[in-house]
Design a protein around this motif. Structure first.
Motif, PDB file in Angstrom:
ATOM      1  N   VAL A 175     -34.968 -22.592 -38.112  1.00 25.22           N
ATOM      2  CA  VAL A 175     -33.965 -21.884 -37.312  1.00 25.22           C
ATOM      3  C   VAL A 175     -32.697 -22.725 -37.210  1.00 25.22           C
ATOM      4  CG1 VAL A 175     -35.597 -20.502 -35.993  1.00 25.22           C
ATOM      5  CG2 VAL A 175     -35.047 -22.816 -35.211  1.00 25.22           C
ATOM      6  N   PRO A 176     -31.545 -22.093 -36.998  1.00 23.13           N
ATOM      7  CA  PRO A 176     -30.286 -22.837 -36.961  1.00 23.13           C
ATOM      8  C   PRO A 176     -30.154 -23.747 -35.745  1.00 23.13           C
ATOM      9  CG  PRO A 176     -29.916 -20.531 -36.437  1.00 23.13           C
ATOM     10  CD  PRO A 176     -31.328 -20.634 -36.900  1.00 23.13           C
ATOM     11  N   PHE A 177     -30.875 -23.448 -34.670  1.00 24.04           N
ATOM     12  CA  PHE A 177     -30.896 -24.269 -33.466  1.00 24.04           C
ATOM     13  C   PHE A 177     -32.106 -23.839 -32.658  1.00 24.04           C
ATOM     14  CE2 PHE A 177     -28.466 -20.470 -32.572  1.00 24.04           C
ATOM     15  CZ  PHE A 177     -28.911 -20.073 -31.317  1.00 24.04           C
ATOM     16  N   LEU A 178     -32.394 -24.568 -31.602  1.00 21.31           N
ATOM     17  CA  LEU A 178     -33.522 -24.243 -30.740  1.00 21.31           C
ATOM     18  C   LEU A 178     -33.015 -23.585 -29.465  1.00 21.31           C
ATOM     19  CD1 LEU A 178     -35.639 -27.494 -31.173  1.00 21.31           C
ATOM     20  CD2 LEU A 178     -36.010 -25.276 -32.269  1.00 21.31           C
ATOM     21  N   ALA A 179     -33.638 -22.475 -29.104  1.00 20.62           N
ATOM     22  CA  ALA A 179     -33.168 -21.703 -27.955  1.00 20.62           C
ATOM     23  C   ALA A 179     -33.161 -22.532 -26.677  1.00 20.62           C
ATOM     24  CB  ALA A 179     -34.031 -20.453 -27.778  1.00 20.62           C
ATOM     25  N   GLU A 180     -34.245 -23.261 -26.428  1.00 20.17           N
ATOM     26  CA  GLU A 180     -34.324 -24.071 -25.209  1.00 20.17           C
ATOM     27  C   GLU A 180     -33.170 -25.063 -25.139  1.00 20.17           C
ATOM     28  OE1 GLU A 180     -37.144 -27.614 -23.337  1.00 20.17           O
ATOM     29  OE2 GLU A 180     -38.092 -26.077 -24.579  1.00 20.17           O
ATOM     30  N   ASP A 181     -32.920 -25.760 -26.237  1.00 19.12           N
ATOM     31  CA  ASP A 181     -31.842 -26.750 -26.254  1.00 19.12           C
ATOM     32  C   ASP A 181     -30.481 -26.096 -26.021  1.00 19.12           C
ATOM     33  OD1 ASP A 181     -33.737 -28.667 -26.763  1.00 19.12           O
ATOM     34  OD2 ASP A 181     -33.220 -28.915 -28.889  1.00 19.12           O
ATOM     35  N   ALA A 182     -30.266 -24.930 -26.629  1.00 19.05           N
ATOM     36  CA  ALA A 182     -28.971 -24.266 -26.512  1.00 19.05           C
ATOM     37  C   ALA A 182     -28.702 -23.806 -25.085  1.00 19.05           C
ATOM     38  CB  ALA A 182     -28.906 -23.078 -27.470  1.00 19.05           C
ATOM     39  N   LEU A 183     -29.731 -23.298 -24.413  1.00 18.36           N
ATOM     40  CA  LEU A 183     -29.565 -22.873 -23.025  1.00 18.36           C
ATOM     41  C   LEU A 183     -29.193 -24.069 -22.139  1.00 18.36           C
ATOM     42  CD1 LEU A 183     -32.593 -20.438 -22.671  1.00 18.36           C
ATOM     43  CD2 LEU A 183     -30.193 -19.813 -22.917  1.00 18.36           C
ATOM     44  N   LYS A 184     -29.855 -25.175 -22.376  1.00 16.62           N
ATOM     45  CA  LYS A 184     -29.562 -26.374 -21.590  1.00 16.62           C
ATOM     46  C   LYS A 184     -28.140 -26.870 -21.857  1.00 16.62           C
ATOM     47  CE  LYS A 184     -34.371 -28.022 -21.359  1.00 16.62           C
ATOM     48  NZ  LYS A 184     -35.336 -29.035 -21.879  1.00 16.62           N
ATOM     49  N   ARG A 185     -27.726 -26.857 -23.119  1.00 16.74           N
ATOM     50  CA  ARG A 185     -26.373 -27.312 -23.462  1.00 16.74           C
ATOM     51  C   ARG A 185     -25.317 -26.432 -22.811  1.00 16.74           C
ATOM     52  NH1 ARG A 185     -28.564 -28.204 -28.728  1.00 16.74           N
ATOM     53  NH2 ARG A 185     -27.773 -26.161 -29.394  1.00 16.74           N
ATOM     54  N   ALA A 186     -25.637 -25.159 -22.612  1.00 15.63           N
ATOM     55  CA  ALA A 186     -24.690 -24.241 -21.979  1.00 15.63           C
ATOM     56  C   ALA A 186     -24.659 -24.395 -20.460  1.00 15.63           C
ATOM     57  CB  ALA A 186     -25.040 -22.801 -22.345  1.00 15.63           C
ATOM     58  N   GLY A 187     -25.456 -25.327 -19.934  1.00 16.47           N
ATOM     59  CA  GLY A 187     -25.421 -25.617 -18.501  1.00 16.47           C
ATOM     60  C   GLY A 187     -26.404 -24.844 -17.657  1.00 16.47           C
ATOM     61  N   ALA A 188     -27.344 -24.145 -18.314  1.00 16.47           N
ATOM     62  CA  ALA A 188     -28.326 -23.366 -17.566  1.00 16.47           C
ATOM     63  C   ALA A 188     -29.376 -24.273 -16.938  1.00 16.47           C
ATOM     64  CB  ALA A 188     -29.005 -22.351 -18.480  1.00 16.47           C
ATOM     65  N   ASN A 189     -29.929 -23.827 -15.809  1.00 17.85           N
ATOM     66  CA  ASN A 189     -31.092 -24.486 -15.206  1.00 17.85           C
ATOM     67  C   ASN A 189     -32.336 -23.879 -15.836  1.00 17.85           C
ATOM     68  OD1 ASN A 189     -29.685 -26.171 -13.337  1.00 17.85           O
ATOM     69  ND2 ASN A 189     -29.307 -24.369 -12.066  1.00 17.85           N
ATOM     70  N   TYR A 190     -32.778 -24.516 -16.912  1.00 10.83           N
ATOM     71  CA  TYR A 190     -33.861 -23.964 -17.732  1.00 10.83           C
ATOM     72  C   TYR A 190     -35.223 -24.407 -17.197  1.00 10.83           C
ATOM     73  CZ  TYR A 190     -36.851 -23.211 -21.806  1.00 10.83           C
ATOM     74  OH  TYR A 190     -37.862 -22.824 -22.644  1.00 10.83           O
ATOM     75  N   SER A 191     -36.168 -23.477 -17.168  1.00 10.83           N
ATOM     76  CA  SER A 191     -37.541 -23.812 -16.786  1.00 10.83           C
ATOM     77  C   SER A 191     -38.501 -23.092 -17.719  1.00 10.83           C
ATOM     78  CB  SER A 191     -37.824 -23.419 -15.330  1.00 10.83           C
ATOM     79  OG  SER A 191     -37.687 -22.017 -15.151  1.00 10.83           O
ATOM     80  N   LYS A 192     -39.730 -23.587 -17.797  1.00 10.17           N
ATOM     81  CA  LYS A 192     -40.706 -22.998 -18.717  1.00 10.17           C
ATOM     82  C   LYS A 192     -42.105 -23.138 -18.147  1.00 10.17           C
ATOM     83  CE  LYS A 192     -40.671 -27.339 -21.348  1.00 10.17           C
ATOM     84  NZ  LYS A 192     -40.385 -27.940 -22.684  1.00 10.17           N
ATOM     85  N   ALA A 193     -43.004 -22.327 -18.688  1.00  3.81           N
ATOM     86  CA  ALA A 193     -44.422 -22.380 -18.350  1.00  3.81           C
ATOM     87  C   ALA A 193     -45.181 -22.810 -19.601  1.00  3.81           C
ATOM     88  CB  ALA A 193     -44.890 -21.012 -17.868  1.00  3.81           C
ATOM     89  N   ALA A 194     -46.490 -22.814 -19.530  1.00 10.05           N
ATOM     90  CA  ALA A 194     -47.308 -23.184 -20.684  1.00 10.05           C
ATOM     91  C   ALA A 194     -46.981 -22.263 -21.860  1.00 10.05           C
ATOM     92  CB  ALA A 194     -48.780 -23.094 -20.326  1.00 10.05           C
ATOM     93  N   ALA A 195     -47.121 -22.795 -23.063  1.00 12.64           N
ATOM     94  CA  ALA A 195     -46.786 -22.037 -24.268  1.00 12.64           C
ATOM     95  C   ALA A 195     -47.528 -20.710 -24.325  1.00 12.64           C
ATOM     96  CB  ALA A 195     -47.106 -22.867 -25.510  1.00 12.64           C
ATOM     97  N   TYR A 196     -46.779 -19.679 -24.640  1.00 13.50           N
ATOM     98  CA  TYR A 196     -47.316 -18.329 -24.846  1.00 13.50           C
ATOM     99  C   TYR A 196     -48.076 -17.782 -23.637  1.00 13.50           C
ATOM    100  CZ  TYR A 196     -45.686 -18.790 -29.591  1.00 13.50           C
ATOM    101  OH  TYR A 196     -44.871 -18.946 -30.688  1.00 13.50           O
ATOM    102  N   THR A 197     -47.594 -18.138 -22.461  1.00 12.49           N
ATOM    103  CA  THR A 197     -48.070 -17.491 -21.238  1.00 12.49           C
ATOM    104  C   THR A 197     -46.883 -16.788 -20.600  1.00 12.49           C
ATOM    105  OG1 THR A 197     -47.651 -19.443 -19.850  1.00 12.49           O
ATOM    106  CG2 THR A 197     -49.842 -19.242 -20.849  1.00 12.49           C
ATOM    107  N   GLU A 198     -47.154 -15.721 -19.863  1.00 12.15           N
ATOM    108  CA  GLU A 198     -46.072 -14.940 -19.277  1.00 12.15           C
ATOM    109  C   GLU A 198     -45.284 -15.773 -18.269  1.00 12.15           C
ATOM    110  OE1 GLU A 198     -45.287 -10.937 -16.558  1.00 12.15           O
ATOM    111  OE2 GLU A 198     -47.242 -11.243 -17.503  1.00 12.15           O
ATOM    112  N   ASN A 199     -43.969 -15.709 -18.388  1.00  9.30           N
ATOM    113  CA  ASN A 199     -43.088 -16.425 -17.462  1.00  9.30           C
ATOM    114  C   ASN A 199     -41.782 -15.659 -17.360  1.00  9.30           C
ATOM    115  OD1 ASN A 199     -41.961 -18.455 -15.804  1.00  9.30           O
ATOM    116  ND2 ASN A 199     -41.066 -19.479 -17.587  1.00  9.30           N
ATOM    117  N   VAL A 200     -41.467 -15.183 -16.172  1.00 10.28           N
ATOM    118  CA  VAL A 200     -40.247 -14.437 -15.924  1.00 10.28           C
ATOM    119  C   VAL A 200     -39.465 -15.130 -14.826  1.00 10.28           C
ATOM    120  CG1 VAL A 200     -39.272 -12.235 -15.155  1.00 10.28           C
ATOM    121  CG2 VAL A 200     -41.307 -12.254 -16.620  1.00 10.28           C
ATOM    122  N   VAL A 201     -38.177 -15.347 -15.054  1.00 17.88           N
ATOM    123  CA  VAL A 201     -37.308 -16.010 -14.084  1.00 17.88           C
ATOM    124  C   VAL A 201     -36.236 -15.013 -13.633  1.00 17.88           C
ATOM    125  CG1 VAL A 201     -35.625 -17.840 -13.720  1.00 17.88           C
ATOM    126  CG2 VAL A 201     -37.711 -18.307 -15.030  1.00 17.88           C
TER     127      VAL A 201
END
Length: 232
Positions: A175-201
């Motif tokens: 991929v041209p970039f990683l989504a998680e990294d791009a969101l963080k670079r844009a100044g977002a407060n990024y959070s995540k749950a365990a891989a491939y488990t439902e997570n809605v913010v």
């Protein structure tokens, strides 16, 4: 009448490699079904309009459920939504209360630069509507700006496809970039749950989901926010 606009990709192939991609079917259908079950009409738009490819991985037996089979077997859905998605210039943002960016790896190439779709999303949000996204679809938020011209997601709470999930896919270098990294670079407060488990913010009228498992949850959260707004 409340109406939702689902944004899907036109990208059918990974850049630089012989691997097919497109929209991840369940990320469109699961959200669409929640909207339909609550009487909300849905349209589909893509960065260039027209044909919307399906990621072949999303059609694998273990990825297909009753919802996917119902939509996939609907000739009108395939013809109207996937073969002839709207162009941004065919969309009147005032007609919609919700915009939803569906994912699939294809979006990594056409969502971040789609300022025309971003302008629609910004208009919907500025009128009090909801901006929602799931999985890789969150990269569509990168093209959005707030009323002051700053990145829309700066300081906002979001989630999206994780670096770990991309590594599990073995597509980190594809991929041209990683989504998680791009969101963080844009100044977002990024959070995540365990891989491939439902997570809605939920951050006010901005709702994001981490992965394909979260698409239906984003739809349900959207309905909840709408209902709460109508009760105020």
């Amino acid at each position: 009448m409340t109406k939702a606009l689902i944004v899907v990709t036109n990208t059918a192939r990974f850049a630089g490699m012989n691997r097919a991609t497109g929209v991840w079917l369940s990320e469109a259908t699961h959200f669409h079904e929640v909207m339909a079950n609550h009487g909300i009409a849905v349209d589909y738009v893509s960065p260039t309009g027209g044909y919307v490819p399906l990621d072949p991985g999303s059609l694998a037996p273990d990825a297909m459920d009753a919802t996917n089979w119902r939509f996939y077997g609907d000739a009108q859905y395939r013809e109207r939504r996937l073969a002839h998605s709207l162009r941004p210039d065919q969309v009147n943002a005032d007609d919609y209360d919700i915009i939803y960016y569906a994912g699939g790896h294809g979006v990594m190439w056409d969502f971040p630069d789609s300022t025309a779709v971003a302008a629609i999303a910004q208009s919907i949000y500025q009128r009090g509507g909801l901006v929602t996204a799931v999985c890789h679809g969150v990269v569509g938020l990168l093209a959005m700006q707030d009323a002051e011209g700053q990145p829309f997601i700066a300081g906002r709470h979001v989630t999206g496809f994780t670096n770990e999930e991309e590594k599990i896919n073995q597509l980190t270098d594809a991929v041209p970039f990683l989504a998680e990294d791009a969101l963080k670079r844009a100044g977002a407060n990024y959070s995540k749950a365990a891989a491939y488990t439902e997570n809605v913010v939920v951050d006010g009228r901005l709702i994001t989901g981490q992965n394909p498992q979260s698409a239906r949850g984003v739809g349900k959260a959207t309905i909840q926010v709408l209902q709460e707004a109508n009760n105020d």
